[in-house]
Design an enzyme around this catalytic site. Structure first.
Site, PDB file in Angstrom:
ATOM      1  N   CYS A 170       1.335  -0.949  -0.124  1.00 25.03           N
ATOM      2  CA  CYS A 170       0.312  -0.014  -0.186  1.00 25.03           C
ATOM      3  C   CYS A 170       0.699   1.049  -0.055  1.00 25.03           C
ATOM      4  CB  CYS A 170      -1.671  -0.397   1.465  1.00 25.03           C
ATOM      5  SG  CYS A 170      -1.995   1.556   2.604  1.00 25.03           S
ATOM      6  N   HIS A 171      -0.071   2.178  -0.670  1.00 26.10           N
ATOM      7  CA  HIS A 171       1.936   4.018  -0.419  1.00 26.10           C
ATOM      8  C   HIS A 171       1.702   4.007   0.652  1.00 26.10           C
ATOM      9  CE1 HIS A 171       2.207   7.027  -3.569  1.00 26.10           C
ATOM     10  NE2 HIS A 171       3.032   7.065  -1.790  1.00 26.10           N
ATOM     11  N   THR A 172       0.566   3.948   1.781  1.00 24.62           N
ATOM     12  CA  THR A 172       1.802   4.146   3.445  1.00 24.62           C
ATOM     13  C   THR A 172       2.539   2.885   3.611  1.00 24.62           C
ATOM     14  OG1 THR A 172      -0.865   4.054   3.716  1.00 24.62           O
ATOM     15  CG2 THR A 172       0.482   4.403   5.407  1.00 24.62           C
TER      16      THR A 172
ATOM     17  N   HIS B 242       1.835  -4.123   5.895  1.00 25.62           N
ATOM     18  CA  HIS B 242       0.359  -3.903   6.424  1.00 25.62           C
ATOM     19  C   HIS B 242      -1.131  -4.309   5.742  1.00 25.62           C
ATOM     20  CE1 HIS B 242       0.195  -0.499   4.431  1.00 25.62           C
ATOM     21  NE2 HIS B 242      -1.022  -0.551   5.160  1.00 25.62           N
ATOM     22  N   GLU B 243      -1.190  -4.677   4.177  1.00 24.03           N
ATOM     23  CA  GLU B 243      -2.023  -5.336   3.492  1.00 24.03           C
ATOM     24  C   GLU B 243      -1.774  -7.202   3.728  1.00 24.03           C
ATOM     25  OE1 GLU B 243      -3.882  -2.634   0.916  1.00 24.03           O
ATOM     26  OE2 GLU B 243      -3.516  -3.756  -0.821  1.00 24.03           O
TER      27      GLU B 243
ATOM     28  N   CYS C 133     -10.303  -2.652  20.622  1.00 24.36           N
ATOM     29  CA  CYS C 133      -9.975  -3.301  21.806  1.00 24.36           C
ATOM     30  C   CYS C 133     -11.540  -4.050  21.944  1.00 24.36           C
ATOM     31  CB  CYS C 133      -9.659  -2.417  22.705  1.00 24.36           C
ATOM     32  SG  CYS C 133     -10.158  -1.283  22.953  1.00 24.36           S
TER      33      CYS C 133
ATOM     34  N   CYS D 257     -12.366   0.932  24.834  1.00 21.95           N
ATOM     35  CA  CYS D 257     -12.758   2.141  25.137  1.00 21.95           C
ATOM     36  C   CYS D 257     -13.918   3.098  24.125  1.00 21.95           C
ATOM     37  CB  CYS D 257     -11.480   2.440  24.371  1.00 21.95           C
ATOM     38  SG  CYS D 257     -11.534   2.521  22.897  1.00 21.95           S
TER      39      CYS D 257
ATOM     40  N   CYS E  32     -14.258   2.419  20.577  1.00 18.91           N
ATOM     41  CA  CYS E  32     -15.243   1.231  20.294  1.00 18.91           C
ATOM     42  C   CYS E  32     -16.150   1.060  20.645  1.00 18.91           C
ATOM     43  CB  CYS E  32     -13.891   0.242  21.310  1.00 18.91           C
ATOM     44  SG  CYS E  32     -12.319  -0.152  20.339  1.00 18.91           S
TER      45      CYS E  32
ATOM     46  N   CYS F 210      -9.557   3.265  18.027  1.00 23.43           N
ATOM     47  CA  CYS F 210      -9.444   3.018  19.459  1.00 23.43           C
ATOM     48  C   CYS F 210      -8.092   3.743  20.329  1.00 23.43           C
ATOM     49  CB  CYS F 210      -9.510   1.541  19.622  1.00 23.43           C
ATOM     50  SG  CYS F 210      -8.918   0.616  20.863  1.00 23.43           S
TER      51      CYS F 210
ATOM     52  N   ARG G 297      -5.120   2.710  17.835  1.00 22.27           N
ATOM     53  CA  ARG G 297      -5.550   3.073  16.281  1.00 22.27           C
ATOM     54  C   ARG G 297      -4.000   3.482  16.523  1.00 22.27           C
ATOM     55  NH1 ARG G 297      -6.577   9.626  18.454  1.00 22.27           N
ATOM     56  NH2 ARG G 297      -8.050   8.573  19.771  1.00 22.27           N
TER      57      ARG G 297
ATOM     58  N   CYS H 236      -6.358  -3.702   4.105  1.00 23.92           N
ATOM     59  CA  CYS H 236      -6.053  -2.191   4.509  1.00 23.92           C
ATOM     60  C   CYS H 236      -6.795  -0.725   3.095  1.00 23.92           C
ATOM     61  CB  CYS H 236      -4.670  -2.047   3.968  1.00 23.92           C
ATOM     62  SG  CYS H 236      -4.418  -0.032   4.473  1.00 23.92           S
TER      63      CYS H 236
ATOM     64  N   ARG I  29      -2.767  -3.014  -7.474  1.00 23.47           N
ATOM     65  CA  ARG I  29      -2.466  -3.439  -6.220  1.00 23.47           C
ATOM     66  C   ARG I  29      -1.530  -4.647  -6.450  1.00 23.47           C
ATOM     67  NH1 ARG I  29      -2.224  -0.157  -2.813  1.00 23.47           N
ATOM     68  NH2 ARG I  29      -3.538  -0.108  -0.990  1.00 23.47           N
TER      69      ARG I  29
HETATM   70  N1  LIG Z   1      -6.470   7.081   5.981  1.00 30.02           N
HETATM   71  C1  LIG Z   1      -6.012   6.011   5.686  1.00 30.02           C
HETATM   72  O1  LIG Z   1      -6.188   4.820   5.962  1.00 30.02           O
HETATM   73  C2  LIG Z   1      -5.799   5.281   4.442  1.00 30.02           C
HETATM   74  C3  LIG Z   1      -5.221   3.923   3.884  1.00 30.02           C
HETATM   75  C4  LIG Z   1      -4.545   3.491   3.374  1.00 30.02           C
HETATM   76  C5  LIG Z   1      -4.083   4.447   1.985  1.00 30.02           C
HETATM   77  N2  LIG Z   1      -3.921   5.507   2.265  1.00 30.02           N
HETATM   78  C6  LIG Z   1      -3.835   6.315   1.866  1.00 30.02           C
HETATM   79  O2  LIG Z   1      -3.857   7.156   0.680  1.00 30.02           O
HETATM   80  C7  LIG Z   1      -3.646   7.373  -0.314  1.00 30.02           C
HETATM   81  C8  LIG Z   1      -3.497   6.338  -2.301  1.00 30.02           C
HETATM   82  O3  LIG Z   1      -2.780   5.337  -2.000  1.00 30.02           O
HETATM   83  P1  LIG Z   1      -2.183   4.080  -2.354  1.00 30.02           P
HETATM   84  O4  LIG Z   1      -2.368   2.802  -2.136  1.00 30.02           O
HETATM   85  O5  LIG Z   1      -4.102   4.389  -3.101  1.00 30.02           O
HETATM   86  O6  LIG Z   1      -1.542   5.350  -3.862  1.00 30.02           O
HETATM   87  P2  LIG Z   1      -0.681   4.929  -5.129  1.00 30.02           P
HETATM   88  O7  LIG Z   1      -0.139   5.053  -5.628  1.00 30.02           O
HETATM   89  O8  LIG Z   1      -1.476   3.805  -5.158  1.00 30.02           O
HETATM   90  O9  LIG Z   1      -1.891   6.067  -5.559  1.00 30.02           O
HETATM   91  C9  LIG Z   1      -1.968   7.456  -5.010  1.00 30.02           C
HETATM   92  C10 LIG Z   1      -2.141   8.181  -6.843  1.00 30.02           C
HETATM   93  O10 LIG Z   1      -2.611   9.568  -6.659  1.00 30.02           O
HETATM   94  C11 LIG Z   1      -2.199  10.454  -7.738  1.00 30.02           C
HETATM   95  N3  LIG Z   1      -1.678  11.873  -6.675  1.00 30.02           N
HETATM   96  C12 LIG Z   1      -1.284  11.722  -6.086  1.00 30.02           C
HETATM   97  N4  LIG Z   1      -0.930  13.184  -6.289  1.00 30.02           N
HETATM   98  C13 LIG Z   1      -1.439  13.850  -6.670  1.00 30.02           C
HETATM   99  C14 LIG Z   1      -2.071  14.858  -7.436  1.00 30.02           C
HETATM  100  N5  LIG Z   1      -1.490  15.539  -6.529  1.00 30.02           N
HETATM  101  N6  LIG Z   1      -3.055  15.210  -7.521  1.00 30.02           N
HETATM  102  C15 LIG Z   1      -3.328  13.816  -8.520  1.00 30.02           C
HETATM  103  N7  LIG Z   1      -3.816  12.762  -8.069  1.00 30.02           N
HETATM  104  C16 LIG Z   1      -2.399  12.928  -7.764  1.00 30.02           C
HETATM  105  C17 LIG Z   1      -1.369   9.584  -8.132  1.00 30.02           C
HETATM  106  O11 LIG Z   1      -0.475   9.369  -9.260  1.00 30.02           O
HETATM  107  C18 LIG Z   1      -1.183   8.228  -7.996  1.00 30.02           C
HETATM  108  O12 LIG Z   1      -2.067   7.399  -8.990  1.00 30.02           O
HETATM  109  C19 LIG Z   1      -2.012   7.160  -0.322  1.00 30.02           C
HETATM  110  O13 LIG Z   1      -1.569   8.880   0.264  1.00 30.02           O
HETATM  111  C20 LIG Z   1      -2.045   6.136   1.336  1.00 30.02           C
HETATM  112  O14 LIG Z   1      -1.074   6.427   2.656  1.00 30.02           O
HETATM  113  C21 LIG Z   1      -4.798   6.128   3.230  1.00 30.02           C
HETATM  114 ZN   LIG Z   2      -2.450   0.582   4.196  1.00 27.71          ZN
HETATM  115 ZN   LIG Z   3     -10.728   0.671  21.970  1.00 25.12          ZN
END
Ligand SMILES: NC(=O)c1ccc[n+]([C@@H]2O[C@H](COP(=O)([O-])OP(=O)(O)OC[C@H]3O[C@@H](n4cnc5c(N)ncnc54)[C@H](O)[C@@H]3O)[C@@H](O)[C@H]2O)c1
Ligand SMILES: [Zn+2]
Ligand SMILES: [Zn+2]
Length: 416
Positions: free
Chosen positions: A84-86, A106-107, A136, A139, A142, A150, A154, A214, A409
């Site tokens: 995942c991007h994270t 994490h995925e 959990c 809390c 939850c 959580c 969290r 994820c 993915r």
């Molecule tokens: N909040 C959460 O719980 C959570 C969970 C999972 C992932 N995320 C986050 O979600 C985001 C996406 O994850 P992903 O795995 O799909 O990533 P990814 O890299 O597959 O996709 C991200 C897309 O965003 C585009 N992009 C980047 N900057 C841009 C801009 N300024 N304008 C338009 N498009 C733009 C990229 O070209 C890409 O296609 C990441 O920041 C990740 O960390 C958050």
């Molecule tokens: Zn993720």
């Molecule tokens: Zn909790």
């Protein structure tokens, strides 16, 4: 730390099999299970893990030792994981606190190998999805219907150890290796708090539902649970990676009539057509802010927007492109540490709403099984998110693909 013992992920497979014959014979087969106890319960398990020693450097296949689970912890055998991007963001560590050596990931999907003291709701052999934010069950969060944040479990991106004793369960020759998001799934075995594992229908194919652990649940939930578009409404999705396209899928399921996809990478647009995205905007094609382009396309703004990029400018555009009076914008992307959200307060006074979410507001243990059922009942397609499959030994290829913006993915099989 000696580099001599490190094995590059790119080494031929033959190299690994020799290495494993010498070191960990029992890993060639799954642990024996008798009377709900695995033959490895209580023992340290040596296994393969892809270790990040330094920011932005290829992961290195290592033989790590995985300690048994302590109270309220569970050790699982990871079957499949994906990137995942994270993971990429914290591995690059350009705008986040670096913490190395570390095992990312994490995925994933896996099977319970053994449980620690006090774990009653999971047992050996259960099929599970690890989740970076836990539940959990006790809390205030939850117990609240409105939150999945959580208090105990969290998301914490800076912790590299287990909660119970502040120690890592991973080590190499006695040197501890940091955990990531309490999951660290780039290892054949990993230890998690039991509250970070959702128990699954054992019939669900792990090589597919692992993406629900994820990205796909996050994007889907961001739309279904947080943005909540009405039938016939317009929805803008910023970022057409797997998370954004899952958000688009949520918009399609909600009956949105216009789904506008915004991305800087034009290669994303072809793929996004399979997800019901009806229009495409590349901000690079315009010499004015993309929020203005979208407002012109939609007679003043979209009804809902979901930001899935992590880029601060996209976050601001996602907010400023929603219609006044009723528009709701949802932030999902993980921002850099220094990012500051700036907009004119009048944009809020004009009755727009800004929200954010982790994991699409799903409570992982309570809600994830029903998301899996959406897949099992064919209400949710997962195959179209899976564009690549590789063996664990090639894990660095998954990073290359994501850096280049290729595919959605990439499923990494731990046993190939
Ligand atoms: N909040 C959460 O719980 C959570 C969970 C999972 C992932 N995320 C986050 O979600 C985001 C996406 O994850 P992903 O795995 O799909 O990533 P990814 O890299 O597959 O996709 C991200 C897309 O965003 C585009 N992009 C980047 N900057 C841009 C801009 N300024 N304008 C338009 N498009 C733009 C990229 O070209 C890409 O296609 C990441 O920041 C990740 O960390 C958050
Ligand atoms: Zn993720
Ligand atoms: Zn909790």
């Amino acid at each position: 730390m000696s580099h001599i013992h490190r094995l590059r992920a790119s080494l031929p497979k033959r190299f690994f099999s020799n290495f494993y014959c010498q070191s960990t014979k029992f890993l060639h087969s799954s642990p024996l299970v008798t009377n709900n106890m695995s033959s490895t319960a209580g023992l340290v398990i040596p296994c393969k893990a892809a270790v990040a020693w330094e920011a932005g450097k290829p992961l290195v296949m290592e033989r790590v030792e995985v300690a048994p689970p302590q109270a309220m912890e569970v050790r699982i055998k990871v079957k499949y994981t994906s990137l995942c991007h994270t993971d990429l963001f914290f591995w690059e560590a350009k705008t986040q606190t670096p913490l190395f050596p570390r095992i990312f990931g994490h995925e994933a999907a896996g099977i319970v190998e053994s449980v620690g003291e006090g774990v009653t709701d999971l047992q050996v052999g259960d099929h599970v999805l690890p989740v970076f934010t836990g539940e959990c069950g006790e809390c205030a969060h939850c117990k609240s219907e409105e939150s999945n944040m959580c208090e105990l479990l969290r998301i914490n991106t800076e912790r590299g150890v287990m909660l119970s004793d502040g120690k890592s369960r991973f080590s190499i020759n006695g040197t501890p290796i940091n955990h990531f998001l309490g999951t660290s799934t780039f290892s054949e075995y990993t230890v998690l708090h039991s509250g970070c594992l959702a128990k699954l229908n054992p019939k669900a194919p792990l090589d597919k539902v692992c993406v629900l652990s994820c990205g796909i649940s996050t994007g889907l939930g961001a739309t279904l649970n947080v943005a909540k578009p009405k039938k016939g409404s317009s929805v803008a999705i910023f970022g057409l990676g797997a998370v954004g396209l899952a958000a688009a899928e949520g918009a399609r399921i909600s009956g949105a009539s216009r789904i506008i996809g915004i991305d800087l990478n034009p290669n994303r647009f072809e793929e996004a057509k399979k997800f019901g995205v009806t229009e495409f905007v590349n901000p690079k094609d315009y010499d004015r802010p993309v929020q203005e382009v979208i407002a012109d396309m939609t007679d003043g703004g979209v009804d809902r927007s979901v930001e899935c990029t992590g880029n601060i400018n996209a976050m601001i555009s996602a907010f400023e492109c929603v219609h006044d009076g009723w528009g709701v914008a949802v932030l999902v992307g993980v921002p850099s540490k220094e990012a500051v959200f700036m907009t004119k307060p009048i944009n809020v006074l004009n009755e727009r709403t800004l929200k954010g979410t982790f994991f699409g507001n799903y409570k992982p243990r309570t809600d994830l099984p029903s998301v899996v059922e959406m897949y099992m009942n064919k209400k949710l397609e997962l195959d179209k998110f899976i564009t690549h499959r590789i063996p664990f030994s090639d894990i660095n290829k998954a990073f290359d693909l994501m850096v280049k913006g290729e595919g959605l993915r990439c499923i990494i099989s731990m046993e190939d």
